[in-house]
Design a protein around this motif. Sequence first.
Motif, PDB file in Angstrom:
ATOM      1  N   ASN A  20       3.864   5.333  -5.833  1.00  0.00           N
ATOM      2  CA  ASN A  20       3.712   5.284  -7.290  1.00  0.00           C
ATOM      3  C   ASN A  20       2.757   6.376  -7.760  1.00  0.00           C
ATOM      4  OD1 ASN A  20       3.885   4.078  -9.969  1.00  0.00           O
ATOM      5  ND2 ASN A  20       1.742   3.581  -9.617  1.00  0.00           N
ATOM      6  N   MET A  21       1.637   6.553  -7.018  1.00  0.00           N
ATOM      7  CA  MET A  21       0.682   7.594  -7.389  1.00  0.00           C
ATOM      8  C   MET A  21       1.344   8.975  -7.290  1.00  0.00           C
ATOM      9  SD  MET A  21      -3.020   8.391  -5.677  1.00  0.00           S
ATOM     10  CE  MET A  21      -2.295   9.108  -4.220  1.00  0.00           C
ATOM     11  N   VAL A  22       2.122   9.143  -6.215  1.00  0.00           N
ATOM     12  CA  VAL A  22       2.802  10.419  -6.000  1.00  0.00           C
ATOM     13  C   VAL A  22       3.826  10.675  -7.110  1.00  0.00           C
ATOM     14  CG1 VAL A  22       4.485  11.503  -4.458  1.00  0.00           C
ATOM     15  CG2 VAL A  22       2.437  10.468  -3.506  1.00  0.00           C
ATOM     16  N   GLU A  23       4.499   9.602  -7.560  1.00  0.00           N
ATOM     17  CA  GLU A  23       5.503   9.753  -8.628  1.00  0.00           C
ATOM     18  C   GLU A  23       4.837  10.057  -9.963  1.00  0.00           C
ATOM     19  OE1 GLU A  23       8.636   6.880  -8.855  1.00  0.00           O
ATOM     20  OE2 GLU A  23       9.079   7.318 -10.939  1.00  0.00           O
ATOM     21  N   THR A  24       3.805   9.261 -10.305  1.00  0.00           N
ATOM     22  CA  THR A  24       3.234   9.417 -11.642  1.00  0.00           C
ATOM     23  C   THR A  24       2.351  10.667 -11.735  1.00  0.00           C
ATOM     24  OG1 THR A  24       1.524   7.853 -11.015  1.00  0.00           O
ATOM     25  CG2 THR A  24       3.320   6.978 -12.306  1.00  0.00           C
ATOM     26  N   TRP A  48       6.715  -5.113  -5.704  1.00  0.00           N
ATOM     27  CA  TRP A  48       5.475  -4.340  -5.657  1.00  0.00           C
ATOM     28  C   TRP A  48       4.552  -4.721  -6.826  1.00  0.00           C
ATOM     29  CZ3 TRP A  48       4.547  -0.082  -9.210  1.00  0.00           C
ATOM     30  CH2 TRP A  48       3.308   0.538  -8.996  1.00  0.00           C
ATOM     31  N   GLU A  49       5.130  -4.905  -8.010  1.00  0.00           N
ATOM     32  CA  GLU A  49       4.284  -5.255  -9.163  1.00  0.00           C
ATOM     33  C   GLU A  49       3.634  -6.630  -8.962  1.00  0.00           C
ATOM     34  OE1 GLU A  49       6.399  -2.493 -12.585  1.00  0.00           O
ATOM     35  OE2 GLU A  49       7.029  -4.582 -12.404  1.00  0.00           O
ATOM     36  N   ALA A  78       0.842  -1.207   0.000  1.00  0.00           N
ATOM     37  CA  ALA A  78       0.000   0.000   0.000  1.00  0.00           C
ATOM     38  C   ALA A  78       0.874   1.251   0.000  1.00  0.00           C
ATOM     39  CB  ALA A  78      -0.935  -0.008   1.208  1.00  0.00           C
ATOM     40  N   MET A  79       1.977   1.202   0.756  1.00  0.00           N
ATOM     41  CA  MET A  79       2.892   2.353   0.783  1.00  0.00           C
ATOM     42  C   MET A  79       3.489   2.585  -0.608  1.00  0.00           C
ATOM     43  SD  MET A  79       6.434   2.961   0.890  1.00  0.00           S
ATOM     44  CE  MET A  79       7.333   1.639   1.666  1.00  0.00           C
ATOM     45  N   LEU A  80       3.911   1.492  -1.275  1.00  0.00           N
ATOM     46  CA  LEU A  80       4.528   1.642  -2.598  1.00  0.00           C
ATOM     47  C   LEU A  80       3.496   2.097  -3.640  1.00  0.00           C
ATOM     48  CD1 LEU A  80       6.911  -1.458  -2.532  1.00  0.00           C
ATOM     49  CD2 LEU A  80       7.545   0.940  -2.269  1.00  0.00           C
ATOM     50  N   GLY A  81       2.270   1.617  -3.506  1.00  0.00           N
ATOM     51  CA  GLY A  81       1.201   2.066  -4.409  1.00  0.00           C
ATOM     52  C   GLY A  81       0.979   3.573  -4.263  1.00  0.00           C
ATOM     53  N   ARG A 103      11.155   9.888  -7.228  1.00  0.00           N
ATOM     54  CA  ARG A 103      11.467   8.912  -8.282  1.00  0.00           C
ATOM     55  C   ARG A 103      11.995   7.670  -7.603  1.00  0.00           C
ATOM     56  NH1 ARG A 103      12.703  10.002 -13.479  1.00  0.00           N
ATOM     57  NH2 ARG A 103      14.443   8.561 -13.304  1.00  0.00           N
ATOM     58  N   TRP A 104      11.182   6.658  -7.513  1.00  0.00           N
ATOM     59  CA  TRP A 104      11.686   5.428  -6.884  1.00  0.00           C
ATOM     60  C   TRP A 104      11.600   4.229  -7.813  1.00  0.00           C
ATOM     61  CZ3 TRP A 104       8.978   0.881  -5.979  1.00  0.00           C
ATOM     62  CH2 TRP A 104       7.594   0.938  -6.200  1.00  0.00           C
TER      63      TRP A 104
END
Length: 218
Positions: free
Chosen positions: A172-176, A194-195, A166-169, A182-183
């Motif tokens: 990802n939203m914050v990055e995209t 994560w994928e 959930a943290m990585l998701g 950029r992680w």
Amino acid sequence: MLTLISATPSPYARKNRIAMIEKGIPFELKSEIPWHSTTETPKYNPLEKLPILIFNDGRPPIYESWYIQEYIVQKYRGTGPDLMPTGLDDQLLVRQIQVLADGACDAMGLVFFEDGRGELKSQEWRDRQMRKVTGVLKAMDELVKKSQGKFLVGGEFSVADIAVGAMLGFMNMVETKFGLIRWLDEFPDLRGYWERLESRESFKETQPVMFELTEKVA
Ligand SMILES: N[C@@H](CCC(=O)N[C@@H](CS)C(=O)NCC(=O)O)C(=O)O
């Protein structure tokens, strides 16, 4: 029937949603914006934060995402997968990982609000929060490398994987969406882990969606 007060981008509420979906616990989802005047969060949680789990049988509501996870794991043992390893050391490691994953989300949330402070924004404060985020990403990358393509603790899917996923998701939203971090390219092992998590049905059903804050936070 249980009701979960959630917010569409919330990594915290997403953890609880994923756990209940994985365990097959039916619940009603109520999406709010906790900073808007219409929010019901203060009615149930003096901390005025979601997620909040509401019972329809008079039991008091519970809040704080790790605590709700604990409730789900302990009270629904025997319903669906355990989501918690059996050994004490493994259980303690799961909880430590949850602390780090939640802490990274807290720090990223503070970056958002700092960026909204215009001339009052402190670059030093912002850098400090971003350091926490990248520190956690590095720590999680090391854990993923140690787990050799399996889940993080004891080889079994647990609430630790849910917290990190959930943290990585959220990252990802914050990055995209905002380009704040950029992680994805910097941690290929973490990205692969994560994928794999995102391909689970429970993760697919709970994709984070950003909302718009249209009111001044009061
Ligand atoms: N530590 C809390 C964090 C929850 C949190 O920060 N929720 C946000 C929404 S994603 C919120 O309700 N914020 C309102 C506020 O901080 O007043 C948890 O894990 O449940």
